[in-house]
Design an enzyme around this catalytic site. Structure first.
Site, PDB file in Angstrom:
ATOM      1  NE  ARG A 471      -0.637  -0.078   5.047  1.00 29.07           N
ATOM      2  CZ  ARG A 471      -1.100  -0.750   5.847  1.00 29.07           C
ATOM      3  NH1 ARG A 471      -1.949  -1.394   5.939  1.00 29.07           N
ATOM      4  NH2 ARG A 471      -0.519  -0.441   7.223  1.00 29.07           N
ATOM      5  CD  GLU A 473       1.932   2.506   6.870  1.00 25.65           C
ATOM      6  OE1 GLU A 473       2.098   2.641   7.942  1.00 25.65           O
ATOM      7  OE2 GLU A 473       0.662   2.070   6.327  1.00 25.65           O
ATOM      8  CD  GLU A 742      -1.655  -3.345   9.062  1.00 23.98           C
ATOM      9  OE1 GLU A 742      -1.358  -2.337   9.759  1.00 23.98           O
ATOM     10  OE2 GLU A 742      -2.294  -3.480   8.192  1.00 23.98           O
TER      11      GLU A 742
END
Length: 965
Positions: A471, A473, A742
């Site tokens: 993503r 990030e 996650e």
């Protein structure tokens, strides 16, 4: 004839280290011996400037009486830049044997001073090429060689951006995404390439492509670019040495030319667009006509922050073929790679000119089987290739990477399954660390979990330890790296990887000692407990695993700065109760709408304050800093006392009723010895009452199983590991995961997803359980007092229930270490491998010394056994190097009925529980001391020490849990 052999030489962790600026490289080696219990008694190192010139070496250590064989620093005359040094080692053992000289290895220096750079930073002239242009820059320069025979040629290069080099039409090196990601404003790596075989006599040409990368590209979720600068640039210096002794220098300057290339767009998050119709054929060859290319200009970028490559480079480490072609209900054509991977897709296609093939990358399909991009957020992960229509065309992205298992293919004209599968392959990218560890047991789902942990590390150890690889990030979160470091160092040799990243941590640390949330720091957030503690925890983990004392010394000021910063915060000297903290991030006991678990933040901060202070104390002892050791030792004692006053009740219980609160109190040794058993029992009760499920987040999860196993509840820890229902480690495995998630419920039981806001399916933090699997189930660990596996602790624990075997191996700096156990009918077999020049302490649980066999012999006469003794129900054996197989009668571990039975029957109504107990173990319930109306607590009528077999216990537990759920 018996033999002793020296092998496996490395300098700074690497074989044939090309291009270093370390002025005193450290040499390591391994020993191989055909005799058990071999120890090195002495060594000799020789270093020469020419391969055959060991008659007059630059440095000869002479015969050094020492058992050390790891990271021995070069102590010869001052090294010169751009020079290859050859080295060899011989050793003597305690049996009086002398080895032959080892094979000769080498390292090669690069530059030691900024003034050694004669090249200039260059970028396309802004009058002709817009600095904000999206296409990748191409730069080139033609030159003539001097005419003589070339002896050697080296390129030293780096970029403000990410780059690839070409020489005479050939790509230079197999590295990807060079120069990697560092804190560019303070530290920028350059690379060294051996191009001797690529230099031609006569006309030559050097070429470079440079893209935005981490330097100029979009980073972070707030859509910001230009974190380090707004113009791409390159710095290249080619040195050619001729056999007649002359030299030639070719370097970037204003004689170079530039153009925009066929890579129309390239970003880390968003992918790459390549227009093959715009290619300039032969652009990096001497004969290419560059008269229409644009001039370049020098740009003022510093040379002082340049450092030679520290980490192992990023490379393609594996190639995967798609396992299936999926046609979704929505009508998309999807490639299934069979593995959530990080890297890129390479295509080989034969299509008409102008054909546009688009590849979009995602981790999962939704519950309807359709392509799902929600959790990727704003990252596009889109690769577009526009074909030139000339034969078979092969392409893979140059300057981006994706995190994916599924690839949506658009524009590929052939729909036949075989053609699609043949046209595409996945190239796995990560820092090319040596794989060190391996774990296996009798449970296939646990073995898949171990594979998921390893794949999660591979995907997220791409030059920096990122949180996620897909993503918008992909940042070096310090907290994630801190909790996973122990597992990471079992799976791979992370010496150079963590050395480079810790130097960036130190560089980005503020003067007051505060540590960024992410390293390299691009979000400007600082100083959360458990996140900032990466400054102390990781150097100590590297030291324990690899024996790297120099790294401790190098990071000591950073480590100490962090602890001193904590002490300066808050109203209480020993309780940090100010500022923002992530706390037990993503714990399941968080309040609705919050990511932070219920464990009080001041408790987490105090626990980590104590942990980091103890690490400083121990580091000071290693470095011989006695005053610091005493100071921080006393500080740690005061922090521990304050923790007890604040968070432990007068009755010896943890005030905060969360799993994580109990875990950190136990594992960080913050409770009085007299209270330890009660607090461990309370933790165990929490787990059992929760149906053998966890509720922990980033802080508690890595230590949960350690807290149980080390306090008499190993069975509970193993049941947690084997739990398949949410929340658990194996829940994701049951959902088909091939990496760590996650969130415990990234995909919910009904197939729906956790929120798109933050739902990575490749996020290694919860994979930290791998360290416990290595250390407790397989029983393999280094002893911290003799780090780097100089002394090995082997304490396999097979008392946890349903596993019938487990084994682990580890490529230590001394050689392969192995520990494993297996039930074989009525026998237990424990197998251990100990490399030469090390010793091991082995705990054989449930053994009687006179009944243990070692390779068919008794302990008293077995070769390699240094000593042994009975320790209550166990046997402690000290051994030297060698391979050993211990066998003894399989222990019959049983369960105390009151301690365990009370927890079981409280799961369900008493009458139901009693029926189950009586069916599986007649009389068991009566011995618990229960009357017909239920348990009487401690007023038991029956014997408190009654026992049942493991098989009875397991059968009852399964049925009780089934009813409970």
């Amino acid at each position: 004839m018996s033999s002793l052999c020296v092998y496996g030489l490395t300098a700074e962790y690497r074989t044939n280290l090309l291009g270093t600026d370390v002025t005193r490289p450290r040499i390591s080696w391994k020993l191989e011996s055909d005799r058990n219990a071999t120890l090195q008694e002495a060594y000799q190192i020789q270093v020469a400037a020419e391969a055959a010139d060991f008659i007059l070496p630059l440095w000869d250590s002479g015969r050094v009486l020492s058992a050390e064989s790891l990271l021995i620093p070069y102590e010869g005359s001052k090294l010169t830049p751009k020079t290859r040094y050859f080295y060899r080692v011989k050793a003597w053992d305690q049996f009086g044997r002398e080895s032959d000289w080892s094979e000769v290895e080498w390292w090669e220096t690069a530059f030691f001073q900024p003034q050694e750079w004669e090249a200039k930073w260059i970028t396309p002239d802004s009058e002709t090429i817009d600095p904000k242009a999206e296409p990748v820059y191409m730069l080139r320069h033609a030159f003539e060689t001097g005419g003589g025979a070339v002896q050697s040629a080296r390129i030293y290069a780096t970029a403000a951006g990410v780059y690839e080099l070409y020489l005479n039409g050939n790509k230079v090196g197999d590295e990807v995404l060079s120069p990697g990601w560092t804190s560019y404003n303070k530290r920028l790596q350059y690379q060294t390439y051996d191009v001797t075989s690529l230099v031609h006599e006569g006309g030559n040409a050097l070429g470079a492509m440079v893209a935005n990368g981490w330097y100029k590209g979009r980073l972070g979720w707030d859509n910001k670019s230009n974190h380090y600068g707004d113009r791409r640039a390159v710095l290249i210096q080619l040195h050619i040495r001729y056999k007649d002794g002359t030299e030639q220098l070719v370097a970037t300057d204003t004689d170079w030319k530039a153009a925009l290339g066929p890579i129309l767009f390239s970003e880390i998050y968003d992918g790459e667009t390549y227009d093959a119709l715009s290619e300039s054929q032969g652009w990096s060859e001497a004969a290419f006509d560059d008269h229409c290319w644009s001039p370049v200009t020098e740009i003022d970028l510093p040379l002082q922050n340049l450092v030679a490559q520290e980490n192992v480079p990023t490379r393609v480490t594996e190639i995967l073929k798609p396992t299936a072609v999926i046609h979704t209900p929505a009508g998309d054509t999807i490639l299934d790679m069979g593995q959530n991977m990080v890297g890129r897709i390479r295509m080989s296609v034969t299509v008409p000119a102008g054909t546009s093939i688009k590849l979009t990358h995602a981790e999962v399909l939704d519950k309807d089987g359709n392509f799902y991009m929600g959790n990727i957020r704003t990252a596009k992960q889109l690769v577009t290739y526009i074909a030139k229509g000339k034969g078979t065309e092969t392409y893979a992205p140059h300057f981006t990477f994706q995190g994916f298992r599924y690839v949506k293919v658009e524009g590929f004209p052939a729909q036949e399954k075989g053609l699609i599968l043949d046209a595409f392959s996945g190239e796995v990218l990560h820092s090319d660390m040596e794989q060190a560890g391996d774990f296996e047991c009798s449970d296939p789902m646990v073995n898949q979990l171990q594979r998921n942990i390893v794949w999660g590390q591979r995907g997220n150890f791409l030059d920096v330890p990122t949180d996620c690889p897909q993503r918008d990030e992909r940042l070096g979160w310090t907290g994630d790296a801190q909790v996973f470091a122990g597992t990471a160092l079992f799976n791979y040799n992370g010496g150079s990887f963590f050395t480079k990243w810790l130097r960036d941590l130190k560089a980005d640390q503020l003067e007051d000692g505060s540590v960024p949330f992410v390293v390299p720091n691009i979000i400007q957030g600082y100083s959360s407990a458990a996140w900032g503690d990466a400054a102390t925890v990781i150097p100590w983990a590297v030291y324990t695993s690899l024996g790297d004392k120099r790294l401790l010394a190098e990071q000591y000021d950073s480590m100490k700065g962090w602890v001193d910063y904590i002490r300066s915060q808050g109203e209480h000297e020993h309780i940090w109760n100010t500022g923002f903290h992530f706390g037990d991030w993503l714990a399941l006991d968080a309040k609705e709408g919050s990511y932070m678990g219920a464990t009080p933040n001041p408790m987490v901060t105090a626990a980590y304050f104590a942990l980091s202070t103890r690490i400083i104390r121990d580091t000071a002892k290693v470095l011989g800093l006695t005053e610091d050791a005493a100071y921080y030792g006393q500080l740690a004692e005061r922090i521990t006392a304050a923790f007890r006053d604040e968070f432990i009740t007068p009755n010896g219980r943890v005030a905060a009723q969360t799993q994580t609160a109990h875990i950190i109190a136990l594992v960080f040794e913050l409770v009085e010895p007299k209270d330890r058993a009660r607090i461990a029992s309370d933790l165990n009760e929490m787990i059992v009452d929760n149906g053998y499920h966890l509720s922990t987040g980033f802080v508690g999860t890595p230590y949960l199983c350690f807290a149980l196993s080390d306090n008499g509840y190993h069975e509970t820890a193993v049941k947690l590991l084997l739990q398949k229902k949410y929340p658990s480690w194996l829940y994701s495995v049951s959902k088909g995961a091939t990496t760590i998630w996650e969130h415990w419920d990234g995909i919910k039981p009904d197939g729906s997803f956790w929120s798109d806001d933050m739902n990575s399916f490749n996020h290694y933090a919860y994979g930290a359980v791998g360290e416990w699997m290595y250390r407790r189930i397989a029983g393999l660990a280094p002893e911290s007092d003799q780090p780097g596996y100089k002394r090995i602790v082997v304490e396999p624990d097979f008392t946890g229930g349903k596993l019938s075997y487990a084994r682990a191996s580890f490529k230590s700096m001394y050689g392969i270490v192995e520990s494993g156990w297996a039930f074989k009918e009525d026998l237990l077999e424990v197998n251990v491998t100990v490399p030469a020049n090390t010793t091991a302490s082995i705990l054989l649980r449930g053994a009687l010394a006179d009944k243990v066999q070692v390779g068919g012999a008794n302990l008293a006469i077995a070769d390699g056994i240094l000593s042994y003794e009975q320790e209550l129900d166990n046997v402690r054996v000290e051994i030297g190097s060698g391979c050993y197989s211990f066998t003894y009668a399989r222990p019959n571990f049983s369960y105390r009925t009151y301690d365990e039975g009370m927890r079981l029957v409280e799961l369900v109504q008493w009458e139901t529980a009693k029926q189950i107990l009586d069916r599986h173990a007649p009389g068991f319930a009566d011995n618990l001391g229960f009357m017909s109306n239920g348990p009487l607590g401690n007023a038991a009528n029956g014997p408190m020490g009654s026992v049942i077999s493991k098989e009875q216990y397991e059968a009852m537990l399964e049925e009780l849990l089934l009813i409970r759920e």
